[in-house]
Design an enzyme around this catalytic site. Structure first.
Site, PDB file in Angstrom:
ATOM      1  N   VAL A   1      64.628  17.718  62.796  1.00  0.00           N
ATOM      2  CA  VAL A   1      63.607  18.555  63.448  1.00  0.00           C
ATOM      3  C   VAL A   1      62.658  17.675  64.256  1.00  0.00           C
ATOM      4  O   VAL A   1      62.299  17.984  65.411  1.00  0.00           O
ATOM      5  CB  VAL A   1      62.831  19.389  62.397  1.00  0.00           C
ATOM      6  N   CYS A   2      62.259  16.560  63.665  1.00  0.00           N
ATOM      7  CA  CYS A   2      61.334  15.645  64.345  1.00  0.00           C
ATOM      8  C   CYS A   2      61.934  15.113  65.643  1.00  0.00           C
ATOM      9  O   CYS A   2      61.238  14.951  66.648  1.00  0.00           O
ATOM     10  CB  CYS A   2      60.973  14.482  63.423  1.00  0.00           C
TER      11      CYS A   2
END
Ligand code: BEZ
Length: 211
Positions: free
Chosen positions: A45-46
């Site tokens: 996600v990052c």
């Protein structure tokens, strides 16, 4: 750790970043800033979030906003991860990432929520004005990526409501009509804006002021 409230002075700090050591206030100057944390390098996600932010550089620049990311990973890890971000999203990093392994900045900004799994940072966002006041804070869990269009939208709304005595309605985006500030009389609003539609004594619409 005391939480940070809207209107507070954003705490100053020095930190090691991918662009070298910074003093936050010196780095920021009198620009707007978006300080945002992510849980860890080399996570999916990052990777999408930082790539998306890099792809929006011209949008942040247009609004006079300097962007600064943070995680508790060391700077060597940030440098090692950066090529993946470009590989996956097509956007090379173009803003610094704070390396906060001693958690100095994370704790200062209350970005660690142990109930969210571990002692890495959650997805915090602070929008800070030219006067270093905190203008917006958002906290997302680790599992949910943020909506960067929403962050730009809020920055637009903050900058508009600083320029004119108006507020923005639900789901407002640039160009939509706005609400006359409740502190302003309808007569004064008509003098200032010309076109004012009174739906309720407390709800007056006017086109988005351009000046
Ligand atoms: C991620 O960035 O994909 C992530 C990081 C920590 C926990 C969950 C997801």
């Amino acid at each position: 750790m005391a939480s940070i409230h809207l209107g507070d002075d954003a705490p100053n700090f020095t930190a090691d970043t991918t662009d070298g050591e910074i003093d936050f206030y010196d780095w920021k100057g009198d620009s707007w800033a978006m300080l945002f944390s992510h849980p860890a390098d080399f996570t999916p996600v990052c990777t999408t979030e930082l790539g998306r932010t890099a792809g929006l550089k011209s949008e942040f620049d247009k609004r006079g906003v300097k962007v600064l990311a943070l995680s508790v990973d060391p700077v060597e890890s940030h440098h090692g991860w950066a090529p993946d971000i470009e590989d996956v999203t097509g956007n090379a990093l173009n803003f610094p990432i704070i390396a906060d392994p001693d958690k100095k900045v994370s704790e200062l900004y209350d970005m660690i929520h142990p109930g969210e799994g571990d002692t890495s940072t959650v997805r915090s966002v602070f929008v800070i004005g030219p006067d270093n006041k905190v203008r917006l804070s958002l906290t997302y869990p680790k599992s949910v990526g943020r909506n960067f269009d929403e962050l730009l939208r809020v920055i637009d709304a903050l900058q508009l409501t600083d320029r004119a005595p108006v507020a923005t309605p639900a789901d407002w985006t640039e160009g939509d009509k706005v609400i006359v500030s409740p502190q302003m009389s309808t007569d004064d609003a008509k003098q200032r804006f010309g076109d004012v539609e009174e739906v309720k004594p407390y709800l007056r619409w006017t086109p988005e002021p351009t000046g």
